[in-house]
Design a protein around this motif. Structure first.
Motif, PDB file in Angstrom:
ATOM      1  N   UNK A   1      22.498  92.847  47.926  1.00  0.00           N
ATOM      2  CA  UNK A   1      21.329  92.009  48.208  1.00  0.00           C
ATOM      3  C   UNK A   1      20.545  92.585  49.383  1.00  0.00           C
ATOM      4  N   UNK A   2      19.237  92.391  49.369  1.00  0.00           N
ATOM      5  CA  UNK A   2      18.378  92.867  50.455  1.00  0.00           C
ATOM      6  C   UNK A   2      18.482  91.916  51.640  1.00  0.00           C
ATOM      7  N   UNK A   3      18.004  92.367  52.802  1.00  0.00           N
ATOM      8  CA  UNK A   3      18.003  91.508  53.990  1.00  0.00           C
ATOM      9  C   UNK A   3      17.255  90.204  53.705  1.00  0.00           C
ATOM     10  N   UNK A   4      16.103  90.329  53.055  1.00  0.00           N
ATOM     11  CA  UNK A   4      15.282  89.145  52.788  1.00  0.00           C
ATOM     12  C   UNK A   4      16.000  88.181  51.843  1.00  0.00           C
ATOM     13  N   UNK A   5      16.645  88.696  50.819  1.00  0.00           N
ATOM     14  CA  UNK A   5      17.382  87.838  49.889  1.00  0.00           C
ATOM     15  C   UNK A   5      18.518  87.094  50.600  1.00  0.00           C
ATOM     16  N   UNK A   6      19.219  87.816  51.470  1.00  0.00           N
ATOM     17  CA  UNK A   6      20.322  87.199  52.216  1.00  0.00           C
ATOM     18  C   UNK A   6      19.766  86.129  53.162  1.00  0.00           C
ATOM     19  N   UNK A   7      18.679  86.477  53.846  1.00  0.00           N
ATOM     20  CA  UNK A   7      18.064  85.534  54.785  1.00  0.00           C
ATOM     21  C   UNK A   7      17.668  84.246  54.083  1.00  0.00           C
TER      22      UNK A   7
ATOM     23  N   UNK B   1      19.869  88.694  59.921  1.00  0.00           N
ATOM     24  CA  UNK B   1      20.720  89.399  58.945  1.00  0.00           C
ATOM     25  C   UNK B   1      20.900  90.850  59.382  1.00  0.00           C
ATOM     26  N   UNK B   2      19.816  91.481  59.768  1.00  0.00           N
ATOM     27  CA  UNK B   2      19.872  92.886  60.183  1.00  0.00           C
ATOM     28  C   UNK B   2      20.777  93.054  61.412  1.00  0.00           C
ATOM     29  N   UNK B   3      20.629  92.175  62.405  1.00  0.00           N
ATOM     30  CA  UNK B   3      21.446  92.260  63.623  1.00  0.00           C
ATOM     31  C   UNK B   3      22.929  92.020  63.311  1.00  0.00           C
ATOM     32  N   UNK B   4      23.211  91.055  62.468  1.00  0.00           N
ATOM     33  CA  UNK B   4      24.596  90.764  62.096  1.00  0.00           C
ATOM     34  C   UNK B   4      25.220  91.950  61.363  1.00  0.00           C
ATOM     35  N   UNK B   5      24.469  92.535  60.441  1.00  0.00           N
ATOM     36  CA  UNK B   5      24.992  93.695  59.705  1.00  0.00           C
ATOM     37  C   UNK B   5      25.225  94.880  60.629  1.00  0.00           C
ATOM     38  N   UNK B   6      24.365  95.049  61.588  1.00  0.00           N
ATOM     39  CA  UNK B   6      24.543  96.137  62.559  1.00  0.00           C
ATOM     40  C   UNK B   6      25.857  95.937  63.315  1.00  0.00           C
ATOM     41  N   UNK B   7      26.122  94.718  63.730  1.00  0.00           N
ATOM     42  CA  UNK B   7      27.365  94.398  64.425  1.00  0.00           C
ATOM     43  C   UNK B   7      28.578  94.621  63.516  1.00  0.00           C
ATOM     44  N   UNK B   8      28.487  94.142  62.295  1.00  0.00           N
ATOM     45  CA  UNK B   8      29.596  94.277  61.335  1.00  0.00           C
ATOM     46  C   UNK B   8      29.888  95.755  61.063  1.00  0.00           C
TER      47      UNK B   8
ATOM     48  N   UNK C   1      20.859  82.244  53.087  1.00  0.00           N
ATOM     49  CA  UNK C   1      21.599  81.656  54.204  1.00  0.00           C
ATOM     50  C   UNK C   1      20.692  80.873  55.153  1.00  0.00           C
ATOM     51  N   UNK C   2      19.413  80.846  54.851  1.00  0.00           N
ATOM     52  CA  UNK C   2      18.415  80.137  55.653  1.00  0.00           C
ATOM     53  C   UNK C   2      18.412  80.593  57.112  1.00  0.00           C
ATOM     54  N   UNK C   3      18.361  81.930  57.260  1.00  0.00           N
ATOM     55  CA  UNK C   3      18.205  82.555  58.574  1.00  0.00           C
ATOM     56  C   UNK C   3      17.092  83.589  58.454  1.00  0.00           C
TER      57      UNK C   3
END
Length: 170
Positions: free
Chosen positions: A135-141, A151-158, A144-146
């Motif tokens: 899924x793209x960042x926008x689709x995830x956002x 999403x990008x920052x969380x994925x960077x951390x993960x 998850x209603x964020x």
């Protein structure tokens, strides 16, 4: 037919000829070589005799060259394999992963699983949606209603966590 008329016809049909040969031999470089060889062969044939239907003659010449090439490649592959004893052939093939490689991969997977298990539920969901479901960042956002930025920052951390785990095990 004059050489200049043939050259004009050849240049006009070159791309079509090249595509046909690429489909046949499956290699752009080889197809290019065969196009050049076709030009030389047809030029030589025109010097020896007149050709009534030049365009079909050009394509048939190219096709014959491609078939010759494929036949030679098949014979060469068979000859190379037939000339080598079976035991040597099996030793050349890529070996199965060693026990150490398998153990290392198992440890890496186990540590990654533990590290990912310590993530928040939202982070785990982001990881699954992004890396496993594509899924793209926008689709995830949206799901998850964020924000997409979150999403990008969380994925960077993960991903930093995953890289850290891999580096410690290396």
């Amino acid at each position: 037919m004059s050489q200049s008329r043939f050259t004009a016809l050849f240049l006009n049909q070159r791309l079509s000829l090249l595509r046909t040969l690429q489909r046949m031999v499956g290699n752009p470089s080889t197809a290019e070589d065969l196009v050049q060889e076709t030009y030389l062969r047809v030029t030589r044939a025109l010097g020896e005799r007149p050709v009534e239907h030049l365009e079909p003659f050009v394509f048939q010449t190219a096709r014959n060259l491609a078939l010759d090439h494929l036949r030679a490649r098949r014979v060469q592959a068979r000859t190379l394999v037939d000339d080598v004893c079976e035991q040597v052939l099996h030793n050349v093939a890529a070996p199965l992963s060693s026990r150490e490689d398998a153990l290392h991969a198992e440890q890496l997977l186990e540590r990654l699983s533990l590290s990912l298990g310590q993530l928040s539920e939202r982070q785990q969901r982001i990881f699954i949606l992004s890396r496993l479901q594509g899924a793209s960042y926008q689709e995830i956002a949206e799901q998850l209603q964020v924000s997409a930025s979150t999403v990008q920052k969380e994925l960077k951390l993960i991903m930093a966590i995953c890289v850290s785990v891999a580096e410690r095990l290396a």
